[in-house]
Design a protein around this motif. Structure first.
Motif, mmCIF file in Angstrom:
data_model
loop_
_atom_site.group_PDB
_atom_site.id
_atom_site.type_symbol
_atom_site.label_atom_id
_atom_site.label_comp_id
_atom_site.label_asym_id
_atom_site.label_seq_id
_atom_site.Cartn_x
_atom_site.Cartn_y
_atom_site.Cartn_z
ATOM 1 N N HIS A 44 0.810 -1.220 0.000
ATOM 2 C CA HIS A 44 0.000 0.000 0.000
ATOM 3 C C HIS A 44 0.846 1.274 0.000
ATOM 4 C CE1 HIS A 44 -3.856 2.031 1.027
ATOM 5 N NE2 HIS A 44 -3.087 2.878 1.680
ATOM 6 N N PHE A 45 2.097 1.160 0.408
ATOM 7 C CA PHE A 45 2.887 2.334 0.798
ATOM 8 C C PHE A 45 3.968 2.728 -0.220
ATOM 9 C CE2 PHE A 45 1.622 -0.093 4.598
ATOM 10 C CZ PHE A 45 0.771 0.825 5.191
ATOM 11 N N ALA A 46 4.440 3.942 -0.100
ATOM 12 C CA ALA A 46 5.555 4.434 -0.922
ATOM 13 C C ALA A 46 6.875 3.975 -0.307
ATOM 14 C CB ALA A 46 5.495 5.958 -1.015
ATOM 15 N N GLY A 47 7.061 2.674 -0.324
ATOM 16 C CA GLY A 47 8.234 2.079 0.311
ATOM 17 C C GLY A 47 7.922 1.658 1.738
ATOM 18 N N PRO A 48 8.818 0.834 2.306
ATOM 19 C CA PRO A 48 8.643 0.396 3.694
ATOM 20 C C PRO A 48 8.707 1.580 4.659
ATOM 21 C CG PRO A 48 10.490 -0.755 2.616
ATOM 22 C CD PRO A 48 10.037 0.312 1.681
ATOM 23 N N LEU B 197 -8.070 -3.208 4.657
ATOM 24 C CA LEU B 197 -6.925 -3.483 5.536
ATOM 25 C C LEU B 197 -6.244 -2.189 5.983
ATOM 26 C CD1 LEU B 197 -5.309 -6.693 3.981
ATOM 27 C CD2 LEU B 197 -6.573 -6.494 6.134
ATOM 28 N N TYR B 198 -6.201 -1.183 5.110
ATOM 29 C CA TYR B 198 -5.558 0.064 5.539
ATOM 30 C C TYR B 198 -6.345 0.710 6.682
ATOM 31 C CZ TYR B 198 -8.866 3.182 3.135
ATOM 32 O OH TYR B 198 -9.996 3.852 2.755
ATOM 33 N N PRO B 229 -11.655 -4.789 -0.858
ATOM 34 C CA PRO B 229 -10.437 -4.815 -1.682
ATOM 35 C C PRO B 229 -9.672 -3.497 -1.629
ATOM 36 C CG PRO B 229 -12.410 -4.679 -3.059
ATOM 37 C CD PRO B 229 -12.890 -4.872 -1.658
ATOM 38 N N ASN B 230 -8.350 -3.597 -1.665
ATOM 39 C CA ASN B 230 -7.448 -2.451 -1.750
ATOM 40 C C ASN B 230 -7.166 -2.153 -3.231
ATOM 41 O OD1 ASN B 230 -6.395 -1.029 0.518
ATOM 42 N ND2 ASN B 230 -4.317 -1.534 -0.106
ATOM 43 N N VAL B 232 -4.197 -1.565 -4.517
ATOM 44 C CA VAL B 232 -3.095 -2.509 -4.700
ATOM 45 C C VAL B 232 -3.131 -3.439 -3.494
ATOM 46 C CG1 VAL B 232 -1.622 -0.932 -5.987
ATOM 47 C CG2 VAL B 232 -1.524 -0.935 -3.501
ATOM 48 N N GLU B 233 -2.454 -4.577 -3.601
ATOM 49 C CA GLU B 233 -2.361 -5.456 -2.446
ATOM 50 C C GLU B 233 -1.808 -4.656 -1.270
ATOM 51 O OE1 GLU B 233 -2.992 -8.832 -1.598
ATOM 52 O OE2 GLU B 233 -4.347 -8.525 -3.295
ATOM 53 N N PHE B 234 -2.446 -4.777 -0.104
ATOM 54 C CA PHE B 234 -1.994 -3.986 1.036
ATOM 55 C C PHE B 234 -0.573 -4.366 1.430
ATOM 56 C CE2 PHE B 234 -1.677 -3.056 5.614
ATOM 57 C CZ PHE B 234 -1.902 -1.696 5.553
ATOM 58 N N GLY B 235 -0.240 -5.643 1.317
ATOM 59 C CA GLY B 235 1.127 -6.070 1.618
ATOM 60 C C GLY B 235 1.251 -6.744 2.968
#
Lengths: 275, 275
Positions: A44-48, B197-198, B229-230, B232-235
């Motif tokens: 979901h994020f712009a990097g970890p 999830l976010y 659903p997100n 992108v995959e939330f991760g």
């Protein structure tokens, strides 16, 4: 005027970066430094978290940077906000920080820590955004007019400083956390995007039940965009909901505010006296 | 055993009411009194605030009622919870109150006020519910086994009393309000339904940043159903999210819990010692 762009939440789109760089080039009054972290992607994020935090700490500590501009919202700045504010370098105090939406977690914590922050449009607004935003150039110039020369025409017109502005859900989720600022005497502007009316009602209950929030001078409602459909008609609208909770909680309702997740979104400097 | 059913949130469906009455008739160990307010409809709610409050106050004050069973969740009990708890009649203290989901606003405030409350299945669970719930009879009998004879087989099996259970979003939205109970030493069970999830990550940030919540003995995660659903995959997934925020906040993560918005949802009496 050197403006660093970092992305504490979600990834900046390449086309938005190019569009905002073109606008800055046409203006010729500022240098935009888009940190490569803006284009990282990790779920979901712009990097970890570590990469987002590191980029943010880097530009905060850089004395050559006059302003830090958050690339976009989405979600995630809360995950690094406390760490970003730990042991603040001196150079972090000489800058202005701008963003909105999810960046509100950072704005809140930074304002609380004594930094200069403002709610305002973000680089991602340069291109068509997530919510049907079509014409972002005006938003970008409004933000840059404030960042570069504190142009009062960028401001939300009705501000009675000191003021703050937040996305309602973000504000609800920072209450009671170490990021919660002092709301005493504040002209508090809220807005919302892509939520159900029942969730807005619930967040207003949460917000207005807070003794700390009840210390605001007044509360004003920005735009509520892209309301998600209810199973049945909710039976009320966002204006009636906010007025109702203000009445119940004894908070003065100050009417509508000119902010929102859209190209017309205006600038709200936190706390500070308006020039 | 006389059990009054009222609907502080959304309207009870007729077919659910008929199904739960049939189950109670087959059991023969309890009298179910479904208040006509359950079938009112006013926009999102089971009647206006005044009607929902009045029905709830009426059954709370009725000495012939042994238990109050909340008909269903949805949204809205927070709008009447404080008023329901004002100047409690003596008869209100001799009953057990049961529900889950949005009813958590009432469970929290009632527990704080010294009433006996339990998280558990609700009448609406008798029929196919909002989230693919197919087989509600087991859930209804589990709830009635607890209401009628405190049958320990209805309980969430891993409880280390004192315990509490909440929907995560409801819990997040009652923090800092007058409904917030004392979490000290509590086995805190949470679950979620129909969220991104976010948003779960954000609510976990909010929850675990609360100094009051950090006083729990441990936190356990029930089922997280119907995740939206997100882009992108939330991760990450709900288990990793909850473990991460527990680790960050120093809250002991106690593993999974057997609660959720489904037919397998179990009973969690608040605070009390388990028999």
């Amino acid at each position: 005027m050197r403006i660093a762009v970092v992305a504490p939440s979600c990834t900046l789109k390449r086309e938005a970066a190019e569009a905002v760089e073109a606008i800055a080039a046409r203006r010729g009054d500022c240098e935009l430094v888009i940190h490569p972290q803006c284009f990282l992607s990790d779920g979901h994020f712009a990097g970890p978290d570590e990469a987002r935090l590191s980029a943010l700490r880097e530009v905060m500590a850089d004395p050559s940077v006059d302003a830090v501009w958050f690339a976009r919202g989405g979600y995630g700045s809360n995950r690094i906000a406390e760490a970003a504010l730990a042991e603040l370098p001196r150079a972090a105090r000489d800058k202005l920080y701008m963003g909105y939406s999810d960046a509100g977690f950072l704005l809140a914590g930074m304002h609380k820590a004594g930094l200069s922050v403002a709610w305002g449009p973000m680089p991602q607004d340069a291109s068509r955004g997530d919510h049907g935003l079509e014409s972002g150039e005006g938003a970008i110039n409004r933000a840059l007019d404030w960042l570069v020369r504190r142009d009062a025409s960028s401001l939300e017109a009705g501000l009675q400083a000191p003021a703050m502005a937040f996305n309602l859900t973000v504000l609800s989720n920072l209450l009671g956390t170490p990021l919660e600022p002092d709301f005493t005497g504040i002209d508090l502007l809220i807005e919302e995007i892509s939520e159900h009316l029942y969730a807005i009602d619930r967040a207003m209950f949460h917000l207005t039940s807070s003794p700390a929030v009840r210390k605001v001078a007044r509360l004003r409602l920005g735009r509520v965009g892209d309301v998600l459909p209810n199973d049945v008609e909710f039976g009320s609208d966002e204006l009636a909901i906010v007025e109702d909770w203000c009445r119940r909680s004894g908070i003065q309702f100050g009417g509508r505010a000119d902010i929102g997740h859209d190209a017309a979104n205006r600038v709200v400097p936190f706390g500070a006296r308006i020039p």
